[in-house]
Design a protein around this motif. Sequence first.
Motif, PDB file in Angstrom:
ATOM      1  N   ASN A 120       9.105   6.458  -4.373  1.00 50.56           N
ATOM      2  CA  ASN A 120       8.783   5.701  -5.585  1.00 50.56           C
ATOM      3  C   ASN A 120       8.880   4.201  -5.344  1.00 50.56           C
ATOM      4  O   ASN A 120       8.054   3.428  -5.835  1.00 50.56           O
ATOM      5  CB  ASN A 120       9.709   6.116  -6.724  1.00 50.56           C
ATOM      6  N   LEU A 121       9.936   3.813  -4.598  1.00 49.84           N
ATOM      7  CA  LEU A 121      10.071   2.391  -4.288  1.00 49.84           C
ATOM      8  C   LEU A 121       8.882   1.900  -3.467  1.00 49.84           C
ATOM      9  O   LEU A 121       8.372   0.797  -3.680  1.00 49.84           O
ATOM     10  CB  LEU A 121      11.380   2.148  -3.523  1.00 49.84           C
ATOM     11  N   PHE A 122       8.450   2.750  -2.522  1.00 53.81           N
ATOM     12  CA  PHE A 122       7.328   2.370  -1.678  1.00 53.81           C
ATOM     13  C   PHE A 122       6.037   2.305  -2.497  1.00 53.81           C
ATOM     14  O   PHE A 122       5.283   1.325  -2.428  1.00 53.81           O
ATOM     15  CB  PHE A 122       7.181   3.364  -0.531  1.00 53.81           C
ATOM     16  N   GLU A 123       5.797   3.354  -3.289  1.00 56.58           N
ATOM     17  CA  GLU A 123       4.542   3.430  -4.025  1.00 56.58           C
ATOM     18  C   GLU A 123       4.466   2.416  -5.161  1.00 56.58           C
ATOM     19  O   GLU A 123       3.374   2.114  -5.641  1.00 56.58           O
ATOM     20  CB  GLU A 123       4.341   4.846  -4.581  1.00 56.58           C
ATOM     21  N   ASN A 124       5.591   1.931  -5.607  1.00 58.91           N
ATOM     22  CA  ASN A 124       5.578   0.954  -6.694  1.00 58.91           C
ATOM     23  C   ASN A 124       5.963  -0.435  -6.213  1.00 58.91           C
ATOM     24  O   ASN A 124       6.300  -1.303  -7.007  1.00 58.91           O
ATOM     25  CB  ASN A 124       6.531   1.406  -7.811  1.00 58.91           C
ATOM     26  N   GLY A 125       5.924  -0.641  -4.897  1.00 60.71           N
ATOM     27  CA  GLY A 125       6.292  -1.927  -4.333  1.00 60.71           C
ATOM     28  C   GLY A 125       5.157  -2.938  -4.418  1.00 60.71           C
ATOM     29  O   GLY A 125       4.121  -2.712  -5.067  1.00 60.71           O
ATOM     30  N   PRO A 126       5.313  -4.060  -3.750  1.00 57.43           N
ATOM     31  CA  PRO A 126       4.332  -5.144  -3.852  1.00 57.43           C
ATOM     32  C   PRO A 126       3.086  -4.935  -2.994  1.00 57.43           C
ATOM     33  O   PRO A 126       2.201  -5.782  -2.991  1.00 57.43           O
ATOM     34  CB  PRO A 126       5.125  -6.360  -3.361  1.00 57.43           C
ATOM     35  N   VAL A 127       3.040  -3.834  -2.259  1.00 61.28           N
ATOM     36  CA  VAL A 127       1.888  -3.568  -1.391  1.00 61.28           C
ATOM     37  C   VAL A 127       1.212  -2.273  -1.830  1.00 61.28           C
ATOM     38  O   VAL A 127       1.869  -1.234  -1.944  1.00 61.28           O
ATOM     39  CB  VAL A 127       2.315  -3.459   0.086  1.00 61.28           C
ATOM     40  N   MET A 128      -0.087  -2.336  -2.085  1.00 60.97           N
ATOM     41  CA  MET A 128      -0.851  -1.140  -2.439  1.00 60.97           C
ATOM     42  C   MET A 128      -1.440  -0.529  -1.168  1.00 60.97           C
ATOM     43  O   MET A 128      -1.981  -1.237  -0.317  1.00 60.97           O
ATOM     44  CB  MET A 128      -1.976  -1.488  -3.407  1.00 60.97           C
ATOM     45  N   VAL A 129      -1.339   0.806  -1.041  1.00 60.97           N
ATOM     46  CA  VAL A 129      -1.835   1.502   0.143  1.00 60.97           C
ATOM     47  C   VAL A 129      -2.853   2.550  -0.296  1.00 60.97           C
ATOM     48  O   VAL A 129      -2.622   3.262  -1.278  1.00 60.97           O
ATOM     49  CB  VAL A 129      -0.684   2.177   0.919  1.00 60.97           C
ATOM     50  N   MET A 130      -3.944   2.640   0.422  1.00 61.75           N
ATOM     51  CA  MET A 130      -4.946   3.662   0.110  1.00 61.75           C
ATOM     52  C   MET A 130      -5.563   4.187   1.405  1.00 61.75           C
ATOM     53  O   MET A 130      -5.648   3.485   2.415  1.00 61.75           O
ATOM     54  CB  MET A 130      -6.034   3.111  -0.813  1.00 61.75           C
ATOM     55  N   LYS A 131      -5.973   5.463   1.344  1.00 63.37           N
ATOM     56  CA  LYS A 131      -6.625   6.104   2.489  1.00 63.37           C
ATOM     57  C   LYS A 131      -7.978   6.629   2.024  1.00 63.37           C
ATOM     58  O   LYS A 131      -8.059   7.394   1.060  1.00 63.37           O
ATOM     59  CB  LYS A 131      -5.773   7.246   3.033  1.00 63.37           C
ATOM     60  N   TYR A 183     -10.666   4.781   6.792  1.00 64.56           N
ATOM     61  CA  TYR A 183      -9.777   3.640   7.003  1.00 64.56           C
ATOM     62  C   TYR A 183      -8.534   3.738   6.113  1.00 64.56           C
ATOM     63  O   TYR A 183      -8.519   4.437   5.090  1.00 64.56           O
ATOM     64  CB  TYR A 183     -10.507   2.323   6.728  1.00 64.56           C
ATOM     65  N   LEU A 184      -7.501   3.051   6.551  1.00 65.57           N
ATOM     66  CA  LEU A 184      -6.296   2.819   5.743  1.00 65.57           C
ATOM     67  C   LEU A 184      -6.301   1.347   5.360  1.00 65.57           C
ATOM     68  O   LEU A 184      -6.533   0.481   6.210  1.00 65.57           O
ATOM     69  CB  LEU A 184      -5.024   3.132   6.544  1.00 65.57           C
ATOM     70  N   GLU A 185      -6.016   1.076   4.093  1.00 67.89           N
ATOM     71  CA  GLU A 185      -6.042  -0.319   3.663  1.00 67.89           C
ATOM     72  C   GLU A 185      -4.756  -0.661   2.912  1.00 67.89           C
ATOM     73  O   GLU A 185      -4.269   0.118   2.091  1.00 67.89           O
ATOM     74  CB  GLU A 185      -7.236  -0.584   2.755  1.00 67.89           C
ATOM     75  N   TYR A 186      -4.232  -1.824   3.233  1.00 67.07           N
ATOM     76  CA  TYR A 186      -3.032  -2.339   2.588  1.00 67.07           C
ATOM     77  C   TYR A 186      -3.425  -3.619   1.847  1.00 67.07           C
ATOM     78  O   TYR A 186      -3.977  -4.544   2.452  1.00 67.07           O
ATOM     79  CB  TYR A 186      -1.956  -2.665   3.623  1.00 67.07           C
ATOM     80  N   LEU A 187      -3.130  -3.662   0.557  1.00 65.33           N
ATOM     81  CA  LEU A 187      -3.443  -4.844  -0.247  1.00 65.33           C
ATOM     82  C   LEU A 187      -2.155  -5.507  -0.706  1.00 65.33           C
ATOM     83  O   LEU A 187      -1.241  -4.832  -1.208  1.00 65.33           O
ATOM     84  CB  LEU A 187      -4.282  -4.465  -1.476  1.00 65.33           C
ATOM     85  N   ILE A 188      -2.088  -6.817  -0.544  1.00 63.02           N
ATOM     86  CA  ILE A 188      -0.922  -7.590  -0.968  1.00 63.02           C
ATOM     87  C   ILE A 188      -1.366  -8.573  -2.042  1.00 63.02           C
ATOM     88  O   ILE A 188      -2.374  -9.270  -1.883  1.00 63.02           O
ATOM     89  CB  ILE A 188      -0.302  -8.363   0.218  1.00 63.02           C
ATOM     90  N   HIS A 218      -5.090  -5.826   4.759  1.00 59.43           N
ATOM     91  CA  HIS A 218      -4.900  -5.488   6.167  1.00 59.43           C
ATOM     92  C   HIS A 218      -5.458  -4.079   6.317  1.00 59.43           C
ATOM     93  O   HIS A 218      -4.988  -3.139   5.667  1.00 59.43           O
ATOM     94  CB  HIS A 218      -3.426  -5.540   6.572  1.00 59.43           C
ATOM     95  N   THR A 219      -6.454  -3.925   7.165  1.00 59.62           N
ATOM     96  CA  THR A 219      -7.174  -2.653   7.265  1.00 59.62           C
ATOM     97  C   THR A 219      -7.037  -2.068   8.663  1.00 59.62           C
ATOM     98  O   THR A 219      -7.094  -2.790   9.663  1.00 59.62           O
ATOM     99  CB  THR A 219      -8.673  -2.845   6.938  1.00 59.62           C
ATOM    100  N   ARG A 220      -6.849  -0.741   8.692  1.00 59.82           N
ATOM    101  CA  ARG A 220      -6.861  -0.019   9.967  1.00 59.82           C
ATOM    102  C   ARG A 220      -8.003   0.983   9.919  1.00 59.82           C
ATOM    103  O   ARG A 220      -8.033   1.875   9.073  1.00 59.82           O
ATOM    104  CB  ARG A 220      -5.552   0.722  10.198  1.00 59.82           C
TER     105      ARG A 220
END
Length: 840
Positions: free
Chosen positions: A336-347, A443-448, A429-431
Motif C-alpha cells: 500500500n505504501l508503494f502503490e500510494n507513494g509519490p511514484v506511479m508504476v504501470m506495466k 514497457y514498464l513506466e515510472y511517473l514522478i 522513466h521507462t524500461r
Amino acid sequence: MKKEFTCLELCEKLDISRETILAYSHLLGITNIVEITDSYLFSQAQTHILIDIIGYEKLGYDTEAILENCDLASSAHQVVLKSIIKDIIGLVPAIIITKNDSGRTILKNNSLSPSLDSFLDFEENLTIIEIAKKLSLNKDDISKIIEQNDLCQKTGMRGDYYAHGIVDNRFFHFRITSLRSVESYDRPLISTIFSDHTDQYLAQKNLSDNSVGFHNTIDKIPFPILILEDDDIIYLNQYVYQQFKKQNINDYSFSSLLYSFSNNPEQVQNILEEKEKLILGHESTLHIEKLELIIEDQYYIFNLHFSQIDNRHMLVGFSDITEKEEHLGNLMLERNLFENGPVMVMKCINREENKKTEWISENVKHFTGYTKTEIIEQNIDLNTLISEDMLPKLYKEADVFYEKKQEYYSHSPYKIIKKDGSEIWVKDHTRLLFDANRNYVGYLEYLIDVSDMKAFEEDLKKAKEDAEEANRAKSTFLSHMSHEIRTPLNAINGFSQLIYDIEKDLDKREKLRTIVQSGNHLLDIINNILELSKIESGNIKLSHVEFSLKSVIDEVQRIISISANNKSLDFKVFKSLIIPERVIGDEIQLKQILINLLSNAVNYTERGEITLETKYLDGKAIFIVKDTGIGIKKQKLETIFNAFEQIRSDQRKVTYGTGLGLSIVKRIVDIMQGEIKVDSKLNRGSTFEVTIPLPEGKGSGIIKDKNTYESNPDIDLQHLSILVAEDNTINQKLIKSILKKVNNTCDVADNGKIALEMLKKQNYDIILLDMQMPVMDGMETLYHIRQSETYKKLPVIALTAYAMSEERDKYIAAGCNEFVAKPINKNELYTKIAELCNRK
C-alpha cells in the motif's frame, strides 16, 4: 401456580445430580437426553413419579414440601399414582437400604441385573455392613461406607463413593450413595443406595485402554489439540499448556476457554454455534479462520479445526497463524505504501498490435484523475492524456530509443491533462521489455510528480529576469532555511532546557548544558547567516553590553572539545592571569569568531593538537588559535578570507568546509574594528591571531537584565487565560511545557480559523500566534483580530521561525505587540507575557 419443572429446578429442589434425573427419566420413556438437559419440562405427574422412583417418599422425604408450588393431584389420583409407583420402584436398578439409629430395614426391589436379582433374595434385617460383605467389598471400602453414613447422619451431607465387588463370580463396579432423609418419623433415617455401574466402568476402561496409542499420537502433534465430550475438555496435549500458559487448563470447558482468552465474545458465540451445527448436521469436519485470542497480554490469531469422533466427542486443533498474519499484514502495508507513494508504476504489454495495461499502481488517480479500475477496464492510453503540444517531441524521442533497442530511457518533464481538466507535470522513466529474441513486447513506466519542481523552476526563471525579484528570492530562501532549521531546533533547545531545569544528576546536567549551549551556538550561526547580506553592506548592528570573557572561553572550550575528542585531537586552552572578569562588547559575535576559527582548525587537523591562547592588553583581547594540521600554501594566504574559498589537501584530495567560516570571521573582525593575522606552513599547521577591542567592564559577577523574568522571580504568570495558535504538534507540546513550568495552562488552536472561533467563545488574556499556519496564517488571523471591536486590543505575541529583522518589523507593523523567534527562549517569553499582561 407452576405445574412444570425443568431438569435444573428438580436438581435444586431434590438435591440430586443431573445424572440421576437423566437415569430415572428413562423409566418414564424419556430417552432424548439432549432434550431433557436443555429444554424438557417435567409435568407435575412426572415429577411425582420421579420422586417416588428415587425413593424419597419411602425414605421419609416430604414430597408435598418439595412440590409446594404445585397444584397437587386429587387424593384419588394420588392413590392410583402411588400404586403405579410401587410397581415402578421394583424396577429401579439399585439396592436401596434404609436404616434408623436403632433398627434395620431393607427395601427389597427387583433389580434389572440377574446377578443382583439372585443376590437380593436375602433376609430383610441385614445391616448395610452385612450387605457390603455379601458384595465382597474390601475392608477399606466398608470403612469408607461407614464413615460416609456417619457423616451423612451428623451433617446431612450427601456422599458418593465407588467400590468394586463380586456377586456370583461376576465383577461389579458399585456407586454407593448415602442420603439423609427428613425427620418425618420419630427418628432420622439414612438411606444407602448400591447402584451397578459395571457396564459404564468397563466401557470407560476399554476406551481408556484403546486410546493410549491415540493419545500418544496426539501428544506428538506440534500444536494444541483438545478432545471434547460435549463442552467438557477430557484430554489435551502438552502444547495446550505451552500455548495458553495455564497449569489449570483442565478446569476450563471449551466455551469458557474461548471466552476467557477472547475480547470478542460475538466471534466466540459464532464459533460455538457452528460447532453445534456440526454435531447436528451431516458433516464430520469444521474449519474456523482467524480466531483472535489474547494470552498474557499478547495478541494471537488461530485457525480452528474440528473433527467429530462421535455424537458426543470431538477433536479440536489450534493452528497459530499469528506470525503469518503479521507478515502478510506487513507485506500488504508495504504494498500500500508503494502503490500510494509519490511514484506511479504501470506495466503495458503489446498484444496483436494493441497495447494493454496489465497493472497500474493505486495512486494513478493522483496523476490522471482516473481510478485504477477505469484505466484497466477501459484500457485508457496515458499518451492520450499528454498535452498535445508536447506529444510530437516525446514520440520522436521514443522512436530513437526504440530503434536503438535501449532498455532504459527518460523524457524531459511533460504535462498531463487530468480527467477534470487540471494539469500535472511529470518526469518519466521507462524500461522497454523484449522477449528472448529481442522483440519488443511492452514497457514498464515510472511517473514522478514534478509539478512542485516545475513551479520552482518558473519562480527561479522569473527571479533571473528581474534583479529585485532575485533579491527577494534570496531573502525568501534564507528565511525559509531559517524556518526549517529553527523549527526542530526549537524543540531540541526547549525540551533540553526544561529537562536541565529538573535534572538532579550533575553529570546529566552537564551533558544537557552542552546540548543547550551547542544549540544556542547553532542558533547564533543561523542568525549570522541571515545577516550575511547586512554584513556585506556594513549595516550589521553590534551590541555593547557587559559579559564574562572567561565564561565565553569556557563555553567555546566545551563546544569544541566534543569535535576534537571525536578526532582524538589534544585540545588545550591557556588564559592569561590578567584577563578582566568582565568586558564590554558583542558576546555573540566574539563566540562566532572563536568557534569558526577553532572549527576550521579541527577540520584541517588529522593528528596532533589544537590550542587557544587568550591575552588582554590595553583594552584589547588577543586570541591565538594554533593547529598542527595540513597548513596553507603561501600563494593561498591572500585569498582564504574570500567567501566560499575552500582549502584542498593535496595529499588526500579532500575539500574541507563550506568556505564561509573564515570569510564571516574576517568581516565580523573588521566590523568590530579588530585585526586578524595568519601564519601557516604547508603540512606543519597554521596560526591565527585575532585582536578585538573589548574595554574592561565595571560590574562583577553575572549581570542580568532587570526587566527579564529571570531577574524578577516574583513575576506572577499564574491563572492567565492564554490561547496558542500553532500548527506544529511538537511546538504545541513544548509551549504547553514551558507554560506549565510557571503553573499555567493554555488552549491550543491548530490554525488561525480555529483560533478566531475560540476567541468568540471565551475571553483570553493574551494570544501566542504562530505566523506560518495552514488554512489561515498568522497575518490573516491578526487582521481579523484587529478589525474586531471585541478583542482588537487583545495582546498578541508573534511566534515565528522566520527570524530576520525584516520579519519582526513586518509583524509589529501589522499589529503584533511583541515578537518571539524560534527556538523559543522561555525567560524571554515569560518576560513579554508579563509585560503585556501587566503582571509584576
